[in-house]
Motif scaffolding. Structure first.
Motif, PDB file in Angstrom:
ATOM      1  N   CYS A   1      22.341  12.479   8.469  1.00 40.00           N
ATOM      2  CA  CYS A   1      22.949  12.903   9.738  1.00 40.00           C
ATOM      3  C   CYS A   1      24.297  12.268  10.051  1.00 40.00           C
TER       4      CYS A   1
ATOM      5  N   CYS B   1      16.108   9.370  11.509  1.00 46.93           N
ATOM      6  CA  CYS B   1      15.833  10.086  10.254  1.00 46.93           C
ATOM      7  C   CYS B   1      14.713   9.402   9.470  1.00 46.93           C
TER       8      CYS B   1
ATOM      9  N   ALA C   1      23.387  17.322   7.377  1.00 40.65           N
ATOM     10  CA  ALA C   1      24.661  17.541   8.038  1.00 40.65           C
ATOM     11  C   ALA C   1      25.791  16.891   7.241  1.00 40.65           C
TER      12      ALA C   1
END
Ligand SMILES: [Zn+2]
Ligand SMILES: [Zn+2]
Length: 249
Positions: free
Chosen positions: A17, A31, A244
């Protein structure tokens, strides 16, 4: 260079992320909590099962030579692409993160183990890839747990086709007698480190070879457990779903 300097120069960034990572680890606490847990699994081989506290059919019919498996997570995002980045992309930093994660789980139960052994690659595969992904995982695990790493006692004597490309029925035959042990291991308790466990056929074969060489106990430590129909895919089907892109590459 001290650990503090290294951390200051290269702050930990969460790979999935992009948020700041946990101390010295490229993963953030959120996460980490969302990693796909292998919570419901065979007590012996860690194959995902629909209910807790059971043995799978194969372990009941044909008990493996290994004594236990630690495979805390499932082969799913983000672990699948982290493993593929290591294995097929040669991204050693992903191996370090995966090894740190495995060590973090193992620290909870202070394993009674004398030696950490990476799952060996055959020489031909090692030359082709340039490194053994299991060694990249095993190194941070051994360091974190304060255990010696043994990269020479266990070797793969027969090149084997990639397990993921074979039908299930052929996988056990593919790895039978694929390993050899180069010294007596009398009474030693070993942990064999691998990236992902799919059918456990390789783990069974390794454990048989180690026990025949005198090992008292064999544990298998793998980052992820795949179900029988899902193993590591070949590169090219590599998707960064859920990612991401941490932007550290
Ligand atoms: Zn994150
Ligand atoms: Zn089982």
């Amino acid at each position: 260079m001290g650990a503090w300097t290294a951390t200051w120069l290269f702050p930990a960034i969460c790979r999935p992320c992009g948020d700041p990572g946990m101390r010295d680890m490229d993963l953030c606490p959120a996460c980490y909590r969302e990693l796909p847990r292998n919570a419901c699994a065979c007590l012996r081989c860690a194959e995902p099962l629909p209910a807790r506290g059971l043995l799978c059919g194969r372990c009941l019919r044909d008990p493996p030579a290994f004594d236990s498996v630690c495979a805390p997570w499932l082969y799913a995002p983000p672990l699948d692409w982290l493993i593929q980045e290591l294995k097929f992309g040669g991204r050693i930093a992903s191996g370090r993160l995966l090894g740190q994660l495995l060590a973090r789980r193992l620290q909870r139960r202070t394993p009674a183990v004398d030696l950490v052994v990476p799952m060996p690659l055959h020489d031909a595969r090692l030359r082709e890839r340039g490194f053994n992904q299991a060694t990249e995982l095993a190194r941070p695990v051994a360091t974190s747990l304060g255990l010696p790493l043994d990269c020479t006692s266990l070797i793969r004597v027969r090149p084997t086709a990639r397990q993921a490309g074979l039908p299930l029925a052929r996988r056990a035959g593919n790895v039978r007698r694929a390993f050899a042990v180069r010294r007596p291991l009398d009474g030693l308790r070993l942990a064999v480190v691998d990236d992902v466990l799919t059918t456990a056929s390789t783990a069974r074969s390794v454990a048989t070879a180690l026990k025949e060489a005198g090992a008292a106990r064999v544990e298998i430590w793998a980052v992820a457990r795949a179900g029988r129909d899902g193993g590591p895919r070949a590169p090219g089907h590599h998707t960064h779903a859920h990612a991401a892109d941490g932007g550290s590459g």
